[in-house]
Write a protein that holds these residues in place. Structure first.
Motif, PDB file in Angstrom:
ATOM      1  N   THR B  33      68.061  -9.499  80.693  1.00 52.09           N
ATOM      2  CA  THR B  33      68.383  -8.071  80.622  1.00 52.09           C
ATOM      3  C   THR B  33      67.806  -7.388  79.385  1.00 52.09           C
ATOM      4  OG1 THR B  33      70.510  -8.697  79.679  1.00 52.09           O
ATOM      5  CG2 THR B  33      70.466  -8.213  82.024  1.00 52.09           C
ATOM      6  N   ASP B  34      67.627  -8.125  78.316  1.00 52.20           N
ATOM      7  CA  ASP B  34      66.963  -7.554  77.140  1.00 52.20           C
ATOM      8  C   ASP B  34      65.496  -7.940  77.097  1.00 52.20           C
ATOM      9  OD1 ASP B  34      69.102  -6.192  75.779  1.00 52.20           O
ATOM     10  OD2 ASP B  34      69.968  -8.166  75.433  1.00 52.20           O
ATOM     11  N   PHE B  35      65.218  -9.208  77.420  1.00 51.69           N
ATOM     12  CA  PHE B  35      63.872  -9.732  77.225  1.00 51.69           C
ATOM     13  C   PHE B  35      62.826  -9.030  78.095  1.00 51.69           C
ATOM     14  CE2 PHE B  35      60.410 -12.603  78.379  1.00 51.69           C
ATOM     15  CZ  PHE B  35      59.848 -12.778  77.127  1.00 51.69           C
ATOM     16  N   ILE B  36      63.176  -8.762  79.338  1.00 54.13           N
ATOM     17  CA  ILE B  36      62.154  -8.203  80.233  1.00 54.13           C
ATOM     18  C   ILE B  36      61.784  -6.775  79.815  1.00 54.13           C
ATOM     19  CG2 ILE B  36      61.700  -7.527  82.647  1.00 54.13           C
ATOM     20  CD1 ILE B  36      63.302 -10.164  83.313  1.00 54.13           C
ATOM     21  N   ILE B  37      62.765  -6.059  79.316  1.00 56.52           N
ATOM     22  CA  ILE B  37      62.464  -4.715  78.797  1.00 56.52           C
ATOM     23  C   ILE B  37      61.528  -4.840  77.590  1.00 56.52           C
ATOM     24  CG2 ILE B  37      63.453  -2.646  77.733  1.00 56.52           C
ATOM     25  CD1 ILE B  37      66.057  -3.350  79.320  1.00 56.52           C
ATOM     26  N   MET B  39      59.596  -7.373  76.787  1.00 50.88           N
ATOM     27  CA  MET B  39      58.309  -7.921  77.206  1.00 50.88           C
ATOM     28  C   MET B  39      57.385  -6.813  77.712  1.00 50.88           C
ATOM     29  SD  MET B  39      57.778 -10.620  80.341  1.00 50.88           S
ATOM     30  CE  MET B  39      57.662  -9.488  81.699  1.00 50.88           C
ATOM     31  N   ARG B  40      57.942  -5.892  78.475  1.00 49.14           N
ATOM     32  CA  ARG B  40      57.129  -4.814  79.029  1.00 49.14           C
ATOM     33  C   ARG B  40      56.787  -3.781  77.965  1.00 49.14           C
ATOM     34  NH1 ARG B  40      57.081  -3.919  84.444  1.00 49.14           N
ATOM     35  NH2 ARG B  40      57.664  -1.732  84.297  1.00 49.14           N
ATOM     36  N   ASN B  46      50.740 -12.950  76.899  1.00 52.27           N
ATOM     37  CA  ASN B  46      50.320 -14.344  76.946  1.00 52.27           C
ATOM     38  C   ASN B  46      51.321 -15.232  76.241  1.00 52.27           C
ATOM     39  OD1 ASN B  46      49.024 -15.765  74.447  1.00 52.27           O
ATOM     40  ND2 ASN B  46      48.500 -13.595  74.223  1.00 52.27           N
ATOM     41  N   GLY B  47      51.386 -16.468  76.703  1.00 51.65           N
ATOM     42  CA  GLY B  47      52.347 -17.398  76.139  1.00 51.65           C
ATOM     43  C   GLY B  47      53.153 -18.089  77.219  1.00 51.65           C
ATOM     44  N   THR B  48      54.196 -18.751  76.765  1.00 48.61           N
ATOM     45  CA  THR B  48      55.033 -19.502  77.694  1.00 48.61           C
ATOM     46  C   THR B  48      56.435 -18.903  77.695  1.00 48.61           C
ATOM     47  OG1 THR B  48      53.804 -21.482  77.152  1.00 48.61           O
ATOM     48  CG2 THR B  48      55.924 -21.806  78.247  1.00 48.61           C
TER      49      THR B  48
END
Lengths: 757, 293, 152
Positions: B33-37, B39-40, B46-48
């Motif tokens: 819920t926090d990370f995808i925002i 990330m965009r 790039n990365g894992t």
């Protein structure tokens, strides 16, 4: 009057079935073969000249088709507000600019094979700006002469509307109450972000635009002006709209996206995200207002003086029109013999203002209705009693010579609301002394029903009874989710006695819809387009009757319509269905049961709304809870009462946000801080009170079945009603919207200090 | 071309293998819920990404005699509905129930909330007041404990190394202690805290406080444990006077923390509301709220 | 990456970019466009779907995270040509206006009723607290859910 069969009943919105299934296509859901995707580069600074733009890296990215800037696009000036060709208005917009005027101004665009490539390419465009000093505050814009946002200066217009002799009345008045009220920029917050799709229709070569818009003919006009094309080369099709509220009224993406297709010859889709929609489309105009009201000791208003400064943002759009619209409303609610309204609009380096539900009414009424309460307070009168002494009565005249008010039933609204809400006892009950304090407030408001007396207000409709006894109505109609299509069907159904399910009413499409002068704007659709539908249906019926009499070989007066059949009342056994009758008329008389009719609105009656609000304030945290709302509307006649309630309830949600939580917050560099829904707080379900809607249906002469408007007026009285409720509860004077917890606690502290000191 | 690789370990053993090769471009994905925002927004491409959601063994809420143990991928909804959490870690139940919306709580995890380390994170405030610890696993397969307070650095930074993952949250059970959490945002629900607070009190049968922990969130880069406020409450009897003292010392604490900041005038007032809410919830028989003031 | 998705009871093997969100896969790959994007940040609820029995925002879940789990979208509510009671109640109560929030709103309500067949008004409000609607003021939506529940 005979009993109505379809009007006054609930019929669900025409596309409800497809909507609940998730099957209805919005533009975001539409695809075309070979469609490209566009992404805009928006200015990161509030004011500056573009020194250089280097697009080579962006263009080199695989999948990028073309990058657009001011250098390779038409530089024709236009004004997106212009909805009819005769509207003379300052043109200061272009597809892409070489001088940015707000954070969010269009600098460039990438058209690419898919959205993510376009997004990546945008990052690769290198722009150098020569930054210019910025003007964010409208009061500063007024004074500032060296920083010019546009060459013609920062002041867009000044306009005064005046009746009687205000100065004299003010001087002689025993009591004058002055208030300063400011209102903020807000976002329309339609759930569907701005979007547009364009293509060259290979069947006819037309540059075709699919857009969730409010006025297809405006889209066609603006695209033609911006691209320098003839109107006939462009086709605008209104698609399903995921909410608009004025925000999708002005074509913003359409000319840009249309140009990409015009240039490349392929379909292109341009879709904004939420942050872009908030900062780069349109907002409600912020205002700074001053009002002085003079009264005698009995509570009769002697004079009023209003001065409003309107923040138009970075481009002209409707800055002038909205400033004038605000002023006009001030003369149509109370009977005030001496009154002056002065409106001034300025440019600032902030997001562009545009049409927004209520079109100036929420702002002017916030100013005047808070002041009305303060005046009542000064007089020691119940604010309801004070209003009752001064509100307009049915068929009162607009003192400025504006359109007739018509059957103005604001007093009925007030009395009804007062009773339902139990105003007297709630207003007079002792205040709690603890942490949570309740108060009540109310406010009245007026709005119009169309453009009559201001702008061309006509629509052409083409109605035909088909060979199978159904009907098709072609007209430039735009359903924004309010139920326009069903409303129109109900009206036609009532006149022709055909079930609404058997009436086809397609939405606006410039290629197939007859012309309409103004689209879904100005609260005109039910009153004007509805009346047009009624009149056209009556003409069709007249024709049907005449030809049926020929077929049945009887007098016109002998023709009866009954449950889908036509008969000669002297020979009731020989019933002919509508379809068979059309066939007989075609065969024997070579006639078509169709009428094309241009209806010109003959009136623009005032509508009224009165809201009563109960609020509870947490005096520790400053948070306000709206507990109860009673909304009473002078609607003439509700064609579809459930739609009307829905309009009012949604409008209240919007108005509570305007009063308490919604604000496009701009920092000192011109950046929008509240550019997403985690920071831009619209009211959600847990904070939404029960809204009780009551309608005064006293009929309006020129409205279809007596109907007049409700969509915009319904969002007007709520904010001042809530503010008045807060001020009543806490005995403070909040005059700045939104009434945030911070402002409320500051006001409480001031009060404490005053009492303490 | 840049590349993102997602790895979805299903066992701790697999996780350790993946962590062993973690680098600076390795990101942990829990509820998302926090990370995808992020990330965009930050255009991470790039990365894992290590998707922790398939570590089914980390989805649990249990208790021993000494600890409530919450698995790393347990959602906030599951925690807010747990009778174990309600019984032994009331502040956490209250905090998890007030994070975001129903949809957010259905996806977000407690471990993710800690690692995200937002200054206004509601669960962090509650966990600190509960003296919670987290169990971490690293790329060498080592498992060890750290205090939540030590993990959260604030301003969306944590002290986790790139090969460390929170696999469990441990909350000590103290049957003599009671805790509660409160927050103030811009709306009743679905709102970011402008201010939040969690307390743990221990008191004797005469209602005299003998231990207190008061943690205030959203007035600095991370929630902080205010010993000033806690100490001022020691040996005080919980009665109607107590709340005035509590509010007053909280206000002083806010003054000390953020005096001069634009948010100060508001927060120094509003913190009284938090104190009042919390006391009313914990001691409804004593506190009648603002009616006293 | 090839992944298996179980959507509305049907298994799909799809080639998915690791960055793709569940919403993108549903809309672009499976052409299930009922779920809408309104904010892209989990704040508006227009993209709400049901994942393993609970409502989530599909705009803030990576597709990879939903692989192998049970996904229900708005397109699953109608069964054998018959609308779900919630869908009917939305139509009958004027709970649909512009319709953009409707699929997400319905899925939040559906998830609620799957867990709690007789919710209170407060519980309904909590279930839709993450679903913004600009048209209706929520009143008729709440009324519709109550009516759907009453029919059970």
């Amino acid at each position: 009057m005979t009993e109505l069969k379809y009007v006054g009943k609930y019929i669900p919105i025409h596309d409800a079935y497809e909507k609940v299934k998730g099957k209805l296509q919005y533009v975001a859901d539409m695809e075309m073969d070979g469609m490209l995707h566009a992404k805009l580069l928006l200015s990161p600074i509030a004011h500056g000249v573009i020194k250089s733009i280097d697009v080579t890296k962006a263009e080199a990215l695989p999948g990028v088709v073309k990058v657009y800037t001011y250098k390779n696009t038409p530089q024709n000036l236009y004004n997106s507000q212009k909805w009819h060709v005769g509207l003379e208005v300052v043109k200061d917009e272009r597809l892409f600019t070489d001088k940015v005027r707000f954070v969010g101004d269009r600098v460039a665009a990438v058209v690419a094979k898919d959205k993510s490539i376009a997004e990546k390419a945008i990052e690769l465009i290198e722009v150098q700006y020569q930054e210019l000093p910025i003007v964010l505050d409208p009061e500063e814009a007024l004074m500032e002469e060296t920083i010019k946002i546009h060459d013609h200066g920062n002041v867009i217009m000044e306009k005064e509307i005046s009746v009687g002799n205000v100065n004299e009345a003010m001087e002689n008045a025993p009591i004058v109450v002055e208030d300063f009220v400011d209102t903020q920029k807000v976002h329309h917050a339609a759930m569907e972000p701005h979007i547009c799709m364009t293509a060259i229709d290979s069947t006819n070569g037309l540059l075709t635009i699919w857009t969730p818009c409010q006025v297809v003919f405006q889209v066609r006009l603006i695209v033609a002006e911006a691209l320098g094309l003839s109107l006939n080369r462009i086709r605008a099709i209104k698609t399903t709209v995921g909410g608009s509220f004025g925000g999708k009224g002005q074509p913003i993406l359409e000319p840009v996206c249309a140009y990409f297709t015009y240039d490349l010859g392929v379909p292109v889709k341009l879709q904004l995200d939420r942050a872009e929609t908030i900062s780069s489309t349109r907002t409600r105009n912020a205002t700074i207002g001053r009002v002085k009201t003079a009264v005698d000791k009995e509570g009769n208003i002697l004079a009023r003086d209003i001065d409003v400064l309107v923040d138009a943002g970075a481009y002209f759009t409707n800055g002038e029109a909205v400033t004038i619209a605000m002023g006009k409303k001030a003369f149509r609610l109370y009977d005030i013999k001496n009154q002056t309204y002065k409106g001034t609009a300025v440019y600032t380096n902030t997001p562009i203002a545009g049409a927004c539900r209520g079109y100036g009414s929420p702002q002017i009424h916030a100013l005047t209705e808070i002041n009305i309460d303060n005046t009542a307070k000064k007089l020691g009168l119940d604010p309801v009693e004070f209003r009752l002494k001064n509100l307009v009565k049915p068929y009162a005249k607009d003192p400025t010579g504006g359109p007739e008010l018509g059957n103005a039933r604001v007093i009925d609204c007030l009395l009804k609301g007062m009773e339902v809400f139990d105003w007297k006892s709630k207003y007079n009950r002792p205040k709690a002394t603890g942490r949570f304090v309740k108060g009540v407030g109310m406010a009245c408001a007026t709005h119009g029903s169309g453009y009559y007396n201001a702008y061309p207000d006509f629509i052409t409709m083409d109605l035909r009874v088909t060979e199978d006894g159904e009907a098709i109505l072609k007209a430039s109609l735009h359903d924004l989710g309010c139920g326009t299509i069903v409303t129109i069907k109900q009206i036609v159904a009532e006149v022709l006695d055909i079930n609404p399910d058997k009436i086809l009413v397609p939405e606006a499409d410039t290629l197939v819809s007859p012309f309409d002068s103004a689209g879904t704007q100005a609260s005109r659709v039910t009153f004007v387009c509805g009346a047009a539908a009624k009149k056209t249906a009556e003409l069709v019926k007249e024709k049907f009757t005449k030809h049926s009499a020929d077929i049945l070989k009887c007098n016109i007066d002998d023709i009866l319509y009954k449950d889908g059949f036509i008969l000669n009342k002297n020979n009731p056994q020989a019933m002919v269905s509508y379809g068979d009758m059309v066939m007989l008329i075609q065969t024997s008389l070579k006639e078509d049961i169709s009428v094309s009719y241009t209806y010109k609105s003959p009136a623009n009656p005032a509508v009224y709304g009165v809201n009563f609000a109960e609020v509870e304030i947490d005096t520790y945290t400053g948070l306000v809870r709206v507990i109860d709302i009673v909304a009473v509307h002078d609607i003439g006649k509700a064609i579809n009462p459930v739609f009307v309630e829905g309009q009012v309830q949604g409008a209240i949600q919007m108005g509570i946000g305007f009063a308490l939580t919604e604000e496009i917050v701009i920092d000192n560099k011109g950046n929008v801080k509240s550019n997403n829904f985690s920071k831009y707080h619209v009211i959600n379900a847990p904070d939404m009170p029960d809204v009780k809607v009551h309608l005064i249906e006293a009929g309006e002469e020129f409205g279809p079945f007596g109907a007049k408007s409700v969509g915009e007026v319904s969002t007007v009285p709520i904010a001042p009603a809530i503010i008045n409720g807060i001020n009543h509860a806490l005995d403070i004077n909040i005059t700045s919207l939104p009434a945030t917890p911070e402002k409320i606690l500051a006001a409480l502290n001031n009060k404490k200090n005053l009492i303490g000191g | 071309m840049n590349e993102i690789v997602i790895k979805s370990p299903t066992t701790l053993k697999e996780l350790v293998q993946i962590l062993a090769v973690a680098d600076n471009n390795t990101y942990m994905l829990s509820g998302g819920t926090d990370f995808i925002i992020k990330m965009r927004r930050e255009k991470i491409n790039n990365g894992t990404i290590i998707n922790l959601k398939d570590l089914k063994e980390l989805n649990y809420i249990t208790n021993t005699e000494d600890y409530v143990k919450i698995g790393g991928i347990t959602t906030l909804t599951e925690i807010s509905c747990s009778s174990i959490v309600d019984k032994y870690a009331t502040a956490l139940k209250e905090a998890t129930g007030k994070v975001g919306s129903t949809q957010i709580r259905n996806a977000a995890t407690l471990a993710g909330n800690i690692a995200n380390s937002a200054p206004c994170a509601d669960t962090v405030t509650a966990l600190m007041a509960l003296s919670a610890k987290v169990k971490i696993i690293n790329g060498s397969g080592e498992i060890y404990e750290k205090k939540v307070d030590d993990i959260v650095l604030g301003s969306e930074k944590n002290s986790l190394k790139r090969d460390e993952v929170i696999i469990e949250v441990n909350i000590p059970i103290d049957l003599e202690a009671r805790s509660s959490f409160g927050k103030i945002g811009s709306r009743t629900a679905v709102t970011i805290s402008k201010l939040n607070m969690a307390v743990t009190f221990k008191y004797n049968h005469e209602m005299v406080i003998n231990e207190a922990m008061v943690v205030i969130g959203a007035i600095g880069p991370k929630a902080f444990n205010s010993s000033t406020v806690a100490n001022s409450l020691l040996n005080k009897k919980i009665n109607t006077q107590f709340i005035y003292l509590f509010e007053e010392t909280l206000q002083k604490q806010v003054d000390e923390a953020i005096l001069g900041r634009a948010s100060h005038p508001y927060k120094r007032e509003a913190i009284r509301g938090l104190a009042d809410d919390i006391m009313k919830r914990m001691f409804p028989q004593i506190m009648t709220g603002g009616e006293l003031s | 990456m090839e992944m298996e998705f179980n959507v509305n009871g049907i298994k799909h093997i799809l080639e998915v970019d690791p960055m793709e969100r569940l919403l993108d896969v549903l809309r672009n790959k499976l052409k299930l466009t009922g779920a809408k994007e309104g904010c892209g940040e989990g704040e508006c609820g227009a993209c709400t779907i049901i994942l393993d029995g609970v409502a989530i925002n599909s705009c803030i879940v990576l597709a990879a995270q939903a692989a192998g789990r049970e996904i229900l979208t708005i397109e699953s509510l109608e069964k054998d040509g018959e609308l779900d009671r919630l869908q009917k109640a939305f139509i009958n109560n004027g709970a649909v206006q512009c319709g953009y929030c409707t699929p997400g709103m319905l899925m939040s309500c559906k998830a609620l009723l799957m867990k709690n067949p007789a919710p209170t008004e407060e519980e309904i409000k909590t279930a839709i607290e993450g679903n913004l609607c600009r048209c209706t003021g929520y009143t008729k939506i709440i009324k519709a859910v109550k009516e759907a529940v009453k029919d059970i």
